[in-house]
Structure formats: structure tokens, C-alpha cells
Design an enzyme around this catalytic site. Structure first.
Site, PDB file in Angstrom:
ATOM      1  CG  HIS A 291     -23.989 -13.906 -12.063  1.00 40.12           C
ATOM      2  ND1 HIS A 291     -23.159 -14.917 -12.333  1.00 40.12           N
ATOM      3  CD2 HIS A 291     -23.822 -12.907 -12.904  1.00 40.12           C
ATOM      4  CE1 HIS A 291     -22.773 -14.819 -13.353  1.00 40.12           C
ATOM      5  NE2 HIS A 291     -22.815 -13.578 -13.751  1.00 40.12           N
ATOM      6  CG  ASP A 348     -25.371  -6.188 -16.572  1.00 35.61           C
ATOM      7  OD1 ASP A 348     -24.456  -5.515 -17.140  1.00 35.61           O
ATOM      8  OD2 ASP A 348     -25.876  -7.180 -16.835  1.00 35.61           O
TER       9      ASP A 348
END
Ligand code: CMC
Length: 414
Positions: A291, A348
Site C-alpha cells: 500500500h 482488496d
């Protein structure tokens, strides 16, 4: 400058004027583009708070629509405000007959996010009185435009699925809550109404809630940038939908499931894939890992990982992709490549498996993400529109192209 939570920043707004220098920060990774009172994110410590409320508490006690209200208006609604907000959403759920014809102009196999962004942008054409491109006027009708955006993005999402699947449209029902209504529009059949079991509507609520806002991510910054030109809410959000469609952003949820499916079809236990992901080649990345700001853990991934387990158990679903995901998760978290680069599962990684269990097709995953992110886009547009003396977003660059040269006639060109 110092933020509410003690984040420190250097104010360089006069840097170029005073020194002739600009700051170089490719991708804005170390640049705060705005002051914002919506979401606080501390990526080093895995903290995410919406309007001050920890995401863990919202996930446990709230639902998507209440959190949407909080994100947009800054406070949790009392009973009367929640009722009015719900009423406005219900009244604005349907897509007018004329607008429905837009769907039919698209090829049946069009990318769903391309359809969503175009059809969503058309709201500015169908409701021009809410989309004047004048901040003062658009702010005056903000409540209506915001409700329309939240309610219609969901209806458009369900309708484009029906259209692409060759199924007749199912229209929203006034008496159904937001998530149940989405599932009804997706899955009801002519003589067989889909009724969501509580576990399913809770899981969808949680999924949307976890996506409601996430500070200055790529799509939200896009919404702010477009909005800063005084573009209306619908147009600005449509640009955000386009930004979200990329596989490094919202498109990652479908990429994760495609990756897990490919591992499953190959009969691999995931180790070959992990080996390839360590090559540094962008097209072999372990999707759902890493991320831009979380460098410890993504708090949303923790919540969703557990919810995924619970949902599959409650529904009695045995998804081999979940087993592969867990194996990848465990293996990567012990691997020095991922540890040293601080790569952890992001939101996700498990959200696609939840959506599969809900019966949502992979092609629609990013559309569902967009439905969830709409409150955040709305709140950020509002912040831009209502900032006194806000200026248009217009970064600088370091030019590295050719130096000045003289025009050459075509006949004389080599
Ligand atoms: N698999 C393998 N290696 C990776 C991955 C990955 N998923 N992500 C980053 N790396 C490596 C990268 O190759 C680089 O290695 P090196 O230092 O040897 O060059 C290092 O880790 C740092 O990578 P980066 O590209 O500088 O990291 P970033 O913070 O700019 O990128 C990211 C963040 C999310 C784009 C990236 O981690 C990625 O592509 N992840 C996979 C896609 C994904 O899951 N995206 C969803 C993000 S969460 C949902 C949302 O908010 O949109």
C-alpha cells in the site's frame, strides 16, 4: 504546520516566489495537497479514522449509510436526520426512462467502469440545475446532489450488470434499505424476488463502509483536482471513477481474484507465484499486497479478512480461493522480500472473496468499490467547493524535454 493528530508539515506555499525553486515530489508521496477534516490515516501504525471515529468502531457498530452521512456531514446523524437522509436516498434511487437508453448504447462487453463513469457523468446533463459549475449554486443544492450521487451510483451499477448479462432491469424498491435494494436490483428474477439473508446484507454493508473514505488516494485526489476548477459534483466524481478503475487502485480487487483463480487453475500452491512476484516486475505483483501509505498493516484488511472467514462459514461456502489466499498471506508475511519492503495484505486482498460469496461477478468488483467510495468523493468535493479562497489545483513540473529549437519545414526534415 501541525495537524490535529500532531502530523508535521513544512508550508512551502511561498517557496517559488521567495526563492525561485519548486519542490520535486514525483507522485506527491511527500506532499500534502490540502488541509482536510474528513479522514485521518497513520500508515505507519495502521490507523484509520473517519471524522475522528476509528474504522474498527464504525465497522462494528455502524452501517454504510450512517457512515456515509458521517463522512459527508461530519457528525453521526440523530434519528431524525438519519430518517430524512434515508428518505432522500430512496426518492432519488431510480434512473429515468430517457437515461436508461444510454445503457443500450454500450457494447454488451464494455468495461463496466467505463460504463459507470460515462453514465454517472451524464447525471450532470440530466440534472443541470444541480450541476451548474458555480460553487455557490452547486453548494445550495448539495444535499440533493449528494443523495442522488450515492443512490444512483448503486442503481447504475446494478443496471449495467443486468444490461451486460442480457437480463431485464429490476427497479429499486422504496421499502428496502440501501444494500438490500442493490442486491434486489442485481439478483431478483421476474417472478422470484431476491431476499438477502441478514449475513449477506451485513457483509455488503461492511464492505461498502470500509471503502467509504480513505484520505487523499488517487481517485479522491482526482475528484478534488477536477472539483477545484469549479466543476460540479457529478463530473468530478465521474473523473474519480475513471481513476479508481486502474489495477493499482480500485481495480486490484478483481485482479486479486483473477490471480487466485490462475494459481488454482495451475494447480500451484502459490509458491511459484510468490517467487515471480519477487522479480520486481510490475506485471507479476502479488495483487492485494502493499500500500502506498500503510507500511505496517491495513486496518481494513484485518477487519475484512475476519469478516470473510465468518461469512463463508455462515453461508456454508467452501471457496478454494480463500485457502489459496490464506496460504499466500502466511507465506508472504514470513518472506524477507515482503517483510523488508513492508508489504502486507491490503483491503482488496479479501474483499473479492467476500463479493464472490455474495454472488457478485468479478467484472463488477470495482463498481462495488466505487459505490462504497462515493461518500468520500462527495465529502472531498464539498471541502474543495466550500473552502474560502481555495485555488485551482495546478502543480508545477521539472521540464526535461528538448531545449528551444527552430521549426523545420517538412521537405527539409530527415
Ligand atoms: N508485489 C510484489 N512486489 C511489490 C508489490 C507487490 N504487490 N508492491 C510493491 N512491491 C515492491 C516494488 O517492486 C518495490 O520493490 P523495489 O524496492 O525492489 O523496487 C517496493 O515493493 C516498493 O514498491 P512501490 O511501487 O514503490 O510501492 P508503492 O507504495 O508506490 O505502491 C502499490 C503501492 C499499492 C501501488 C503497490 O504495492 C502495488 O502495486 N500493489 C499491488 C496492487 C494493489 O493491491 N493495489 C491496491 C491498493 S489498496 C486499495 C486502494 O486504496 O486502491
Amino acid at each position: 504546520m501541525v495537524g490535529t493528530e500532531g502530523e508535521k508539515a513544512v508550508d512551502i506555499r511561498r517557496l517559488r516566489v521567495d526563492t525561485g525553486y519548486v519542490a520535486y515530489d514525483q507522485g506527491y508521496g511527500d506532499t500534502a495537497s490540502c488541509e482536510s477534516a474528513i479522514t485521518y490515516l497513520d500508515g505507519d501504525n495502521g490507523i484509520l479514522r473517519c471524522r475522528g471515529y476509528p474504522i474498527e468502531q464504525l465497522a462494528q457498530h455502524s452501517n454504510f449509510i450512517e457512515t456515509a452521512y458521517l463522512v459527508i456531514y461530519g457528525e453521526l446523524p440523530n434519528a431524525a436526520r438519519r430518517k430524512d437522509f434515508g428518505m432522500l436516498l430512496r426518492q432519488n434511487a431510480a434512473i429515468e426512462t430517457q437515461m436508461q437508453r444510454i445503457f443500450e448504447g454500450f457494447p454488451k462487453d464494455a468495461p463496466p467502469m467505463a460504463m459507470l463513469s460515462s453514465i454517472f457523468a451524464s447525471l450532470a446533463a440530466y440534472y443541470p440545475h444541480l450541476a451548474t459549475n458555480d460553487f455557490a449554486k452547486d453548494l445550495a443544492s448539495f444535499d440533493m446532489a449528494a443523495a442522488m450521487a450515492i443512490s444512483k451510483v448503486r442503481t447504475i451499477g446494478a443496471m449495467l450488470y443486468r444490461y451486460q448479462s442480457g437480463l431485464p432491469y429490476v427497479f429499486p424498491k422504496q421499502d428496502l434499505p440501501f444494500c438490500e435494494n442493490f442486491l434486489h436490483m442485481m439478483f431478483s428474477e421476474p417472478y422470484k424476488e431476491y431476499v438477502a439473508v441478514p449475513e449477506v446484507s451485513r457483509a455488503l454493508n461492511l464492505l461498502l463502509l470500509l471503502h467509504a473514505d480513505h484520505e487523499q488516494n488517487c481517485s479522491t485526489s482526482t475528484v478534488r483536482m477536477v472539483g477545484s476548477s469549479a466543476a460540479n459534483l457529478f463530473t468530478s466524481i465521474s473523473a474519480g471513477i475513471c481513476a479508481l478503475s486502474g489495477p493499482l487502485h480500485g481495480g486490484a480487487n478483481s485482479a486479486v481474484v483473477q490471480m487466485l483463480q490462475a494459481i488454482h487453475d495451475d494447480g500451484d500452491d502459490g509458491s511459484r507465484f510468490i517467487q515471480a512476484a519477487k522479480s520486481g516486475n510490475k506485471s507479476n505483483r502479488l495483487m492485494g499486497f502493499g500500500h502506498a501509505v500503510y507500511k505496517n498493516f491495513d486496518p481494513r484488511a484485518k477487519i475484512i479478512g475476519k469478516a470473510c472467514d465468518d461469512l463463508l462459514k455462515k453461508l456454508g461456502v467452501n471457496d478454494p480461493l480463500l485457502d489459496i489466499a490464506k496460504r499466500l498471506d502466511e507465506t508472504a508475511l514470513k518472506d524477507d522480500y515482503f517483510i523488508s519492503r513492508k508489504l502486507y495484505p491490503n483491503v482488496d486482498f479479501y474483499s473479492g472473496i467476500i463479493m464472490r460469496a455474495l454472488g457478485i461477478p468479478v467484472s463488477l468488483f470495482t463498481v462495488v468499490f466505487a459505490i462504497g467510495r462515493t461518500p468520500g468523493w462527495i465529502a472531498n468535493w464539498h471541502e474543495v467547493a466550500s473552502t474560502p479562497k481555495g485555488r485551482i489545483y495546478r502543480p508545477r513540473q521539472i521540464y526535461i524535454g528538448p531545449k528551444r529549437r527552430e521549426y523545420v519545414q517538412m521537405a527539409e526534415r530527415p
